[in-house]
Motif scaffolding. Structure first.
Motif, PDB file in Angstrom:
ATOM      1  N   SER A 144      23.083 141.990  63.018  1.00 20.60           N
ATOM      2  CA  SER A 144      24.536 142.166  62.961  1.00 20.60           C
ATOM      3  C   SER A 144      25.143 141.504  61.728  1.00 20.60           C
ATOM      4  CB  SER A 144      25.188 141.602  64.227  1.00 20.60           C
ATOM      5  OG  SER A 144      24.942 140.209  64.344  1.00 20.60           O
ATOM      6  N   GLU A 145      24.452 140.501  61.154  1.00 24.70           N
ATOM      7  CA  GLU A 145      24.943 139.815  59.959  1.00 24.70           C
ATOM      8  C   GLU A 145      24.120 140.163  58.714  1.00 24.70           C
ATOM      9  OE1 GLU A 145      27.705 137.907  59.852  1.00 24.70           O
ATOM     10  OE2 GLU A 145      27.999 138.533  61.940  1.00 24.70           O
ATOM     11  N   ALA A 146      23.320 141.199  58.790  1.00 22.05           N
ATOM     12  CA  ALA A 146      22.430 141.551  57.681  1.00 22.05           C
ATOM     13  C   ALA A 146      23.118 142.490  56.693  1.00 22.05           C
ATOM     14  CB  ALA A 146      21.151 142.164  58.221  1.00 22.05           C
ATOM     15  N   TYR A 147      24.154 141.976  56.030  1.00 22.56           N
ATOM     16  CA  TYR A 147      24.854 142.776  55.021  1.00 22.56           C
ATOM     17  C   TYR A 147      25.460 141.842  53.970  1.00 22.56           C
ATOM     18  CZ  TYR A 147      29.058 141.325  57.604  1.00 22.56           C
ATOM     19  OH  TYR A 147      30.036 140.595  58.217  1.00 22.56           O
ATOM     20  N   TRP A 148      25.665 142.389  52.774  1.00 25.62           N
ATOM     21  CA  TRP A 148      26.360 141.661  51.711  1.00 25.62           C
ATOM     22  C   TRP A 148      27.870 141.859  51.860  1.00 25.62           C
ATOM     23  CZ3 TRP A 148      23.840 138.441  48.553  1.00 25.62           C
ATOM     24  CH2 TRP A 148      22.490 138.645  48.304  1.00 25.62           C
ATOM     25  N   LEU A 149      28.630 140.810  51.613  1.00 21.68           N
ATOM     26  CA  LEU A 149      30.079 140.917  51.481  1.00 21.68           C
ATOM     27  C   LEU A 149      30.428 140.230  50.163  1.00 21.68           C
ATOM     28  CD1 LEU A 149      32.788 141.794  52.618  1.00 21.68           C
ATOM     29  CD2 LEU A 149      32.908 139.639  53.868  1.00 21.68           C
ATOM     30  N   ILE A 150      30.581 141.024  49.107  1.00 14.80           N
ATOM     31  CA  ILE A 150      30.724 140.511  47.745  1.00 14.80           C
ATOM     32  C   ILE A 150      32.160 140.727  47.282  1.00 14.80           C
ATOM     33  CG2 ILE A 150      29.898 140.701  45.364  1.00 14.80           C
ATOM     34  CD1 ILE A 150      27.315 141.952  46.580  1.00 14.80           C
ATOM     35  N   ASN A 151      32.852 139.654  46.954  1.00 21.71           N
ATOM     36  CA  ASN A 151      34.228 139.782  46.488  1.00 21.71           C
ATOM     37  C   ASN A 151      34.294 140.307  45.059  1.00 21.71           C
ATOM     38  OD1 ASN A 151      35.539 138.895  48.840  1.00 21.71           O
ATOM     39  ND2 ASN A 151      35.068 136.782  48.326  1.00 21.71           N
ATOM     40  N   TYR A 152      33.395 139.834  44.200  1.00 22.15           N
ATOM     41  CA  TYR A 152      33.388 140.328  42.825  1.00 22.15           C
ATOM     42  C   TYR A 152      32.111 139.895  42.117  1.00 22.15           C
ATOM     43  CZ  TYR A 152      34.782 135.542  41.634  1.00 22.15           C
ATOM     44  OH  TYR A 152      34.822 134.178  41.514  1.00 22.15           O
ATOM     45  N   VAL A 153      31.781 140.606  41.054  1.00 21.62           N
ATOM     46  CA  VAL A 153      30.767 140.200  40.086  1.00 21.62           C
ATOM     47  C   VAL A 153      31.402 140.333  38.712  1.00 21.62           C
ATOM     48  CG1 VAL A 153      28.532 140.724  39.047  1.00 21.62           C
ATOM     49  CG2 VAL A 153      28.835 140.963  41.520  1.00 21.62           C
ATOM     50  N   LYS A 154      31.320 139.284  37.909  1.00 21.21           N
ATOM     51  CA  LYS A 154      31.895 139.321  36.562  1.00 21.21           C
ATOM     52  C   LYS A 154      30.839 138.900  35.544  1.00 21.21           C
ATOM     53  CE  LYS A 154      36.609 138.218  38.060  1.00 21.21           C
ATOM     54  NZ  LYS A 154      37.738 137.268  37.940  1.00 21.21           N
TER      55      LYS A 154
END
Length: 229
Positions: free
Chosen positions: A199-209
């Motif tokens: 259930s927690e096996a995912y990325w939550l990425i706000n940004y890549v710079k």
């Protein structure tokens, strides 16, 4: 970041004709670890020194109190075979502990001719110039990095070229299966038959710079590449 039994998430950079143009693993580990593992995988003749650790707050990965200091992927000796060289970041920088802190920031600084440095920041310890979305962040004000890899006579800058960025989530395999009672077969059984583990096996990425220095191919101190997920 992805978490859950059998998971093996990573954020890494790799050049063509691997490992001859290098690999930098900024973020990697398997479920059951509470620290991030920062690694280099290179062609031949890239060697670290144990005293480099005075420049960072992580620790060299070792076996029998002998650190893996050859970053050559195919080095063949008692303590390093298909290993590369790795640094354990401080505890709390991976999976459940990282997520429980509310996330954070991972930063790679690749100074082409001098060094590779990696920082692992956990909330609320993110530097102000990152939190404030500065167009001119200054790594020299961020404190001691988790890893500091000098480039020069010990490891030529030519070991790292044309790197591409990858986020992924692997499952099971020789490394992740070590943390599952019963090994690979039991790991695959969890993967195939127990979806509640993921259930927690995912990325939550706000940004890549990506930022560049004046005169380099990226531009002049502003984000030349940015995306959000």
């Amino acid at each position: 970041m992805p978490s859950g039994n059998t998971t093996w998430p990573s954020w890494w950079f790799q050049g063509p004709n691997w490992p001859n143009n290098g690999e930098i693993d900024v973020l990697e580990g398997v479920y059951g670890m509470n620290y991030n593992l920062i690694s280099l995988h290179t062609g031949n003749n890239c060697t670290m020194q144990q005293n480099y650790s005075t420049y960072f707050n992580g620790t060299w990965v070792d076996s029998g109190n002998k650190p893996y200091l050859s970053c050559y992927q195919y080095a063949n000796s008692t303590n390093t075979t298909n290993q590369g060289c790795s640094v354990e970041a401080p505890k709390g920088t991976f999976q459940d502990a990282f997520n429980a802190a509310g996330g954070g920031v991972f930063a790679l600084q690749w100074d082409r001719n001098n060094y590779i440095r990696v920082w692992n920041f956990i909330n609320p310890n993110i530097p102000d110039d990152i939190k404030n979305n500065s167009t001119n962040p200054n790594p020299d004000t961020w404190g001691i990095p988790s890893a500091h890899i000098p480039l020069g006579s010990n490891c030529s800058p030519s070991h790292f070229n044309n790197l591409s960025m990858t986020f992924d989530i692997a499952f099971c395999g020789g490394w992740a299966s070590q943390y599952v009672s019963g090994g690979e077969a039991a790991c695959e059984n969890v993967l195939l038959n127990d979806p509640s583990q993921f259930s927690e096996a995912y990325w939550l990425i706000n940004y890549v710079k990506v930022f560049g220095k004046p005169g380099d191919s990226l531009g002049t101190y502003y984000p030349t590449c940015q995306f959000a997920c």
